[in-house]
Design a protein around this motif. Structure first.
Motif, PDB file in Angstrom:
ATOM      1  N   SER A  51       0.542  -1.144   0.284  1.00 55.79           N
ATOM      2  CA  SER A  51      -0.089  -0.072  -0.179  1.00 55.79           C
ATOM      3  C   SER A  51       0.755   0.920   0.217  1.00 55.79           C
ATOM      4  CB  SER A  51      -1.350  -0.693   1.116  1.00 55.79           C
ATOM      5  OG  SER A  51      -0.653  -0.226   2.066  1.00 55.79           O
ATOM      6  N   ALA A  52       0.304   2.344  -0.543  1.00 57.07           N
ATOM      7  CA  ALA A  52       0.596   4.016  -0.150  1.00 57.07           C
ATOM      8  C   ALA A  52      -0.088   4.512  -0.224  1.00 57.07           C
ATOM      9  CB  ALA A  52       1.290   4.216  -1.818  1.00 57.07           C
ATOM     10  N   LEU A  53       0.531   5.709   1.489  1.00 56.09           N
ATOM     11  CA  LEU A  53       0.003   6.770   1.484  1.00 56.09           C
ATOM     12  C   LEU A  53       0.164   7.745   0.345  1.00 56.09           C
ATOM     13  CD1 LEU A  53      -1.517   8.237   3.787  1.00 56.09           C
ATOM     14  CD2 LEU A  53       0.430   8.722   4.822  1.00 56.09           C
ATOM     15  N   VAL A  54      -0.927   8.551  -0.575  1.00 57.08           N
ATOM     16  CA  VAL A  54      -0.653   9.734  -1.147  1.00 57.08           C
ATOM     17  C   VAL A  54      -0.915  10.844  -0.109  1.00 57.08           C
ATOM     18  CG1 VAL A  54      -1.550  10.853  -2.972  1.00 57.08           C
ATOM     19  CG2 VAL A  54      -1.975   8.366  -3.050  1.00 57.08           C
ATOM     20  N   ILE A  55      -0.054  11.363  -0.068  1.00 61.89           N
ATOM     21  CA  ILE A  55       0.683  12.569  -0.317  1.00 61.89           C
ATOM     22  C   ILE A  55       0.950  14.010  -1.083  1.00 61.89           C
ATOM     23  CG2 ILE A  55       3.283  12.310   0.499  1.00 61.89           C
ATOM     24  CD1 ILE A  55       2.288  13.059   3.733  1.00 61.89           C
ATOM     25  N   TRP A 152      -9.007  14.183   0.311  1.00 61.99           N
ATOM     26  CA  TRP A 152      -8.368  14.884   0.426  1.00 61.99           C
ATOM     27  C   TRP A 152      -8.289  15.142   1.795  1.00 61.99           C
ATOM     28  CZ3 TRP A 152      -3.620  15.002  -1.483  1.00 61.99           C
ATOM     29  CH2 TRP A 152      -3.233  14.472  -2.347  1.00 61.99           C
ATOM     30  N   PHE A 153      -6.919  15.423   3.108  1.00 63.47           N
ATOM     31  CA  PHE A 153      -7.609  15.432   4.310  1.00 63.47           C
ATOM     32  C   PHE A 153      -6.546  16.228   4.830  1.00 63.47           C
ATOM     33  CE2 PHE A 153     -10.524  11.457   4.207  1.00 63.47           C
ATOM     34  CZ  PHE A 153     -11.880  12.572   4.752  1.00 63.47           C
ATOM     35  N   SER A 154      -6.794  17.318   5.614  1.00 59.68           N
ATOM     36  CA  SER A 154      -5.716  18.012   6.192  1.00 59.68           C
ATOM     37  C   SER A 154      -5.029  16.306   7.431  1.00 59.68           C
ATOM     38  CB  SER A 154      -6.162  18.973   6.904  1.00 59.68           C
ATOM     39  OG  SER A 154      -6.886  18.540   8.361  1.00 59.68           O
ATOM     40  N   TYR A 155      -3.879  16.957   7.745  1.00 65.10           N
ATOM     41  CA  TYR A 155      -3.314  15.731   8.554  1.00 65.10           C
ATOM     42  C   TYR A 155      -4.065  15.706  10.067  1.00 65.10           C
ATOM     43  CZ  TYR A 155       0.986  17.397   5.770  1.00 65.10           C
ATOM     44  OH  TYR A 155       2.413  16.968   4.453  1.00 65.10           O
ATOM     45  N   GLU A 156      -4.804  16.845  10.341  1.00 69.93           N
ATOM     46  CA  GLU A 156      -5.653  16.568  11.266  1.00 69.93           C
ATOM     47  C   GLU A 156      -6.393  15.769  11.249  1.00 69.93           C
ATOM     48  OE1 GLU A 156      -3.475  19.585  10.042  1.00 69.93           O
ATOM     49  OE2 GLU A 156      -2.170  19.834  11.847  1.00 69.93           O
ATOM     50  N   GLU A 157      -7.245  16.819  10.483  1.00 70.88           N
ATOM     51  CA  GLU A 157      -8.519  15.420   9.927  1.00 70.88           C
ATOM     52  C   GLU A 157      -8.439  14.413   9.708  1.00 70.88           C
ATOM     53  OE1 GLU A 157     -11.280  18.616   7.054  1.00 70.88           O
ATOM     54  OE2 GLU A 157      -9.111  17.822   5.920  1.00 70.88           O
ATOM     55  N   GLY A 164      -5.898   3.918  13.517  1.00 75.80           N
ATOM     56  CA  GLY A 164      -4.745   4.035  14.952  1.00 75.80           C
ATOM     57  C   GLY A 164      -3.788   3.600  13.442  1.00 75.80           C
ATOM     58  N   SER A 165      -3.293   2.161  12.605  1.00 77.38           N
ATOM     59  CA  SER A 165      -2.322   2.255  11.800  1.00 77.38           C
ATOM     60  C   SER A 165      -2.538   3.329  10.247  1.00 77.38           C
ATOM     61  CB  SER A 165      -3.011   0.936  10.873  1.00 77.38           C
ATOM     62  OG  SER A 165      -1.801   1.117  10.166  1.00 77.38           O
ATOM     63  N   VAL A 166      -3.739   4.114  10.319  1.00 75.63           N
ATOM     64  CA  VAL A 166      -3.564   4.960   9.447  1.00 75.63           C
ATOM     65  C   VAL A 166      -2.874   6.595   9.971  1.00 75.63           C
ATOM     66  CG1 VAL A 166      -4.258   6.480   7.044  1.00 75.63           C
ATOM     67  CG2 VAL A 166      -5.132   3.590   7.571  1.00 75.63           C
ATOM     68  N   VAL A 167      -2.824   6.506  10.892  1.00 78.44           N
ATOM     69  CA  VAL A 167      -2.483   7.102  12.036  1.00 78.44           C
ATOM     70  C   VAL A 167      -1.427   7.371  11.782  1.00 78.44           C
ATOM     71  CG1 VAL A 167      -2.672   8.873  13.477  1.00 78.44           C
ATOM     72  CG2 VAL A 167      -4.831   7.881  12.859  1.00 78.44           C
ATOM     73  N   ARG A 168      -0.318   6.542  12.380  1.00 78.76           N
ATOM     74  CA  ARG A 168       0.511   6.671  12.593  1.00 78.76           C
ATOM     75  C   ARG A 168       1.278   6.616  11.000  1.00 78.76           C
ATOM     76  NH1 ARG A 168      -1.267   2.642  15.961  1.00 78.76           N
ATOM     77  NH2 ARG A 168      -1.074   0.835  14.169  1.00 78.76           N
ATOM     78  N   LEU A 169       1.142   5.344  10.203  1.00 77.54           N
ATOM     79  CA  LEU A 169       1.506   6.239   8.894  1.00 77.54           C
ATOM     80  C   LEU A 169       1.392   7.581   8.064  1.00 77.54           C
ATOM     81  CD1 LEU A 169       2.823   4.589   6.435  1.00 77.54           C
ATOM     82  CD2 LEU A 169      -0.052   4.776   5.621  1.00 77.54           C
ATOM     83  N   VAL A 170       0.623   7.999   8.777  1.00 76.58           N
ATOM     84  CA  VAL A 170       1.045   9.422   8.641  1.00 76.58           C
ATOM     85  C   VAL A 170       2.156  10.205   8.948  1.00 76.58           C
ATOM     86  CG1 VAL A 170      -0.443  11.511   8.826  1.00 76.58           C
ATOM     87  CG2 VAL A 170      -1.358  10.147   7.633  1.00 76.58           C
TER      88      VAL A 170
END
Length: 183
Positions: A51-55, A152-157, A164-170
């Motif tokens: 997987s890949a977090l698009v940032i 699209w979400f801001s980091y805080e959103e 938790g897994s996605v939050v840690r990935l961000v």
């Protein structure tokens, strides 16, 4: 070199600086050693996924997909396919397919984190190798059939809507971009 061989090399080189990552790395390597088919969905004992977090670091945001089957906001990702040469390539392919964004570039340094999660039978585990992909300036996303929504979400959103897994990935992706470590 096979995708299986690439996965072994990637995981042997993965430093796993965060708590629990070294243990997961060992578990993934043991699984690859025990299961020649560990890269494929057909491996009922569990299989590796990419997987890949698009940032978009310039705008302080990440692109998440509302997964059709799970009903959760997640990074782009999925199963490896026979045409995939590398785990990183599989992660970028999935990110392109699910986001529609051309010109995604992998964040240097290899995987950002590993995440093992249970899935319904007949398979039992996804052993996800998670990367980050940098969106080009002016990126325009396009929803795929696999998503209920794409946003699209801001980091805080993102921290408020994702697990938790996605939050840690961000957090870990942001730390990698800034050249620092975080839990």
């Amino acid at each position: 070199m096979s995708l299986h061989d690439d996965a072994v090399l990637v995981l042997k080189g993965y430093e796993g600086e965060y708590e629990g990552q070294d243990g997961l790395r060992g578990l993934y390597l043991d699984h690859l050693s025990a299961h020649p088919d560990a890269m494929w969905k057909s491996c009922a004992a569990g299989h590796l996924t990419a997987s890949a977090l698009v940032i978009d670091p310039e705008r302080g945001r990440v692109l998440l997909t509302l997964h059709k089957k799970l009903g959760m906001w997640l990074q782009m990702g999925g199963h490896c396919e026979p045409d995939d040469d590398t785990l990183e390539g599989a992660a970028l392919r999935e990110a392109l397919e699910e986001s529609g964004i051309l010109g995604l570039r992998p964040l240097a340094g290899g995987p950002v984190q590993l995440d093992r999660h249970a899935i319904p039978a007949p398979c039992h585990w996804h052993l996800d190798v998670q990367y980050a992909a940098l969106a080009p300036a002016g990126a325009i996303e396009r929803i795929s059939e696999e998503s209920l929504d794409l946003r699209w979400f801001s980091y805080e959103e993102a921290a408020r809507v994702a697990d938790g897994s996605v939050v840690r990935l961000v957090e870990r992706t942001r730390a990698a971009l800034e050249g620092r470590n975080t839990p």
